[in-house]
Design a protein around this motif. Structure first.
Motif, PDB file in Angstrom:
ATOM      1  N   LEU A  88       0.833  -1.205   0.000  1.00 16.21           N
ATOM      2  CA  LEU A  88       0.000   0.000   0.000  1.00 16.21           C
ATOM      3  C   LEU A  88       0.870   1.258   0.000  1.00 16.21           C
ATOM      4  O   LEU A  88       0.670   2.163  -0.816  1.00 16.21           O
ATOM      5  N   SER A  89       1.847   1.317   0.883  1.00 19.50           N
ATOM      6  CA  SER A  89       2.713   2.495   0.984  1.00 19.50           C
ATOM      7  C   SER A  89       3.544   2.695  -0.278  1.00 19.50           C
ATOM      8  O   SER A  89       3.657   3.816  -0.784  1.00 19.50           O
ATOM      9  N   LEU A  90       4.131   1.626  -0.796  1.00 22.35           N
ATOM     10  CA  LEU A  90       4.934   1.731  -2.022  1.00 22.35           C
ATOM     11  C   LEU A  90       4.081   2.159  -3.210  1.00 22.35           C
ATOM     12  O   LEU A  90       4.516   2.978  -4.027  1.00 22.35           O
ATOM     13  N   SER A  91       2.869   1.629  -3.292  1.00 21.43           N
ATOM     14  CA  SER A  91       1.994   2.002  -4.415  1.00 21.43           C
ATOM     15  C   SER A  91       1.681   3.491  -4.380  1.00 21.43           C
ATOM     16  O   SER A  91       1.669   4.158  -5.412  1.00 21.43           O
ATOM     17  N   GLN A  92       1.465   4.037  -3.197  1.00 27.08           N
ATOM     18  CA  GLN A  92       1.153   5.458  -3.093  1.00 27.08           C
ATOM     19  C   GLN A  92       2.376   6.336  -3.348  1.00 27.08           C
ATOM     20  O   GLN A  92       2.253   7.427  -3.900  1.00 27.08           O
ATOM     21  N   CYS A  93       3.564   5.841  -2.965  1.00 28.36           N
ATOM     22  CA  CYS A  93       4.794   6.587  -3.279  1.00 28.36           C
ATOM     23  C   CYS A  93       4.983   6.692  -4.794  1.00 28.36           C
ATOM     24  O   CYS A  93       5.423   7.724  -5.302  1.00 28.36           O
ATOM     25  N   ILE A  94       4.632   5.642  -5.499  1.00 26.29           N
ATOM     26  CA  ILE A  94       4.740   5.646  -6.965  1.00 26.29           C
ATOM     27  C   ILE A  94       3.597   6.465  -7.577  1.00 26.29           C
ATOM     28  O   ILE A  94       3.809   7.277  -8.467  1.00 26.29           O
TER      29      ILE A  94
END
Length: 192
Positions: A88-94
Motif C-alpha cells: 500500500l505504501s509503495l503504491s502510493q509513493c509511486i
C-alpha cells in the motif's frame, strides 16, 4: 455550507476515533459538502479524492465494519500484515506522480500539496476501512497537509473557508486521540 460540513465531518471523525460504525453514515453525507466546497475553491484533487476514493471506501468500510463488530456498535480492530502495508505504501509513493499529473491536467490549485493530500488520504481511509490503527497515523499526516492546503485561500483573503481550515486543526487533535484510543481498543480486544 462551510460550517455544516465542518460539524458533520468532525462528528464523523470523533465517532471514527471511537470505533463506532455510525461514523460512516455521517462521513458519507459530509463528503458531498466537501466536494462542493472543493469545487468552489478549485481544489479538483479533493473532488477526485471524494468521489473516487472516499465514497467507495466509505461504503466498503461501513460493510466491513458491520461484518466485524466487537460489540453492537464498535468495530473489532485488526492488524494489517506488513506485506499489505508495504505494498500500500509503495503504491502510493509511486502513484503520487500519477496524481500530480492528473491534478495538473485539471488545473488544480496548490498542486504539490493537493497531490500529497491525495496520497495521505488514500492511505488513511484505506487503513481505517480495513480496521487498522495505522489509519490514524496517516490521518494525522493528512491533517497537517490539509492545514497547509486550506491556509492558502485564507491568506489570500477568502475568509469564508476559515471553518474548513479549522476542521483539520480540530481533526489533528481528534486523530491523535484516535491513535491512542485504537491502541487501547486493540489491547482491550486482545489483538496482538
Amino acid at each position: 455550507m462551510y460550517l455544516s460540513y465542518t460539524l458533520l465531518y468532525f462528528t464523523g471523525a470523533i465517532l471514527l476515533a471511537k470505533g463506532k460504525v455510525i461514523n460512516y453514515i455521517i462521513t458519507f453525507i459530509a463528503t458531498f459538502f466537501y466536494a462542493y466546497i472543493s469545487y468552489k475553491n478549485g481544489y479538483y484533487g479533493e473532488i477526485i479524492i471524494t468521489f473516487g476514493m472516499t465514497l467507495p471506501l466509505c461504503i466498503y468500510g461501513f460493510i466491513n465494519w458491520l461484518k466485524n463488530l466487537y460489540n453492537k456498535d464498535t468495530v473489532k480492530i485488526k492488524d494489517m500484515s506488513k506485506k499489505e502495508l508495504t505494498i500500500l505504501s509503495l503504491s502510493q509513493c509511486i502513484l503520487v506522480f500519477g496524481y500530480y499529473f492528473l491534478l495538473k491536467a485539471f488545473n488544480t490549485n496548490n498542486l504539490i500539496v493537493s497531490s500529497l493530500s491525495l496520497v495521505s488520504s488514500v492511505l488513511a481511509t484505506y487503513c481505517t476501512a480495513r480496521r487498522s490503527e495505522n489509519g490514524f497515523i496517516f490521518f494525522v499526516l493528512n491533517d497537517l497537509i490539509l492545514m497547509t492546503l486550506w491556509v492558502v485561500p485564507v491568506i489570500q483573503g477568502n475568509l469564508s473557508v476559515i471553518p474548513v481550515l479549522i476542521s483539520p486543526c480540530l481533526l489533528f487533535i481528534n486523530d491523535c486521540y484516535g491513535v491512542y484510543n485504537w491502541k487501547k481498543l486493540k489491547k482491550e480486544q486482545g489483538v496482538k
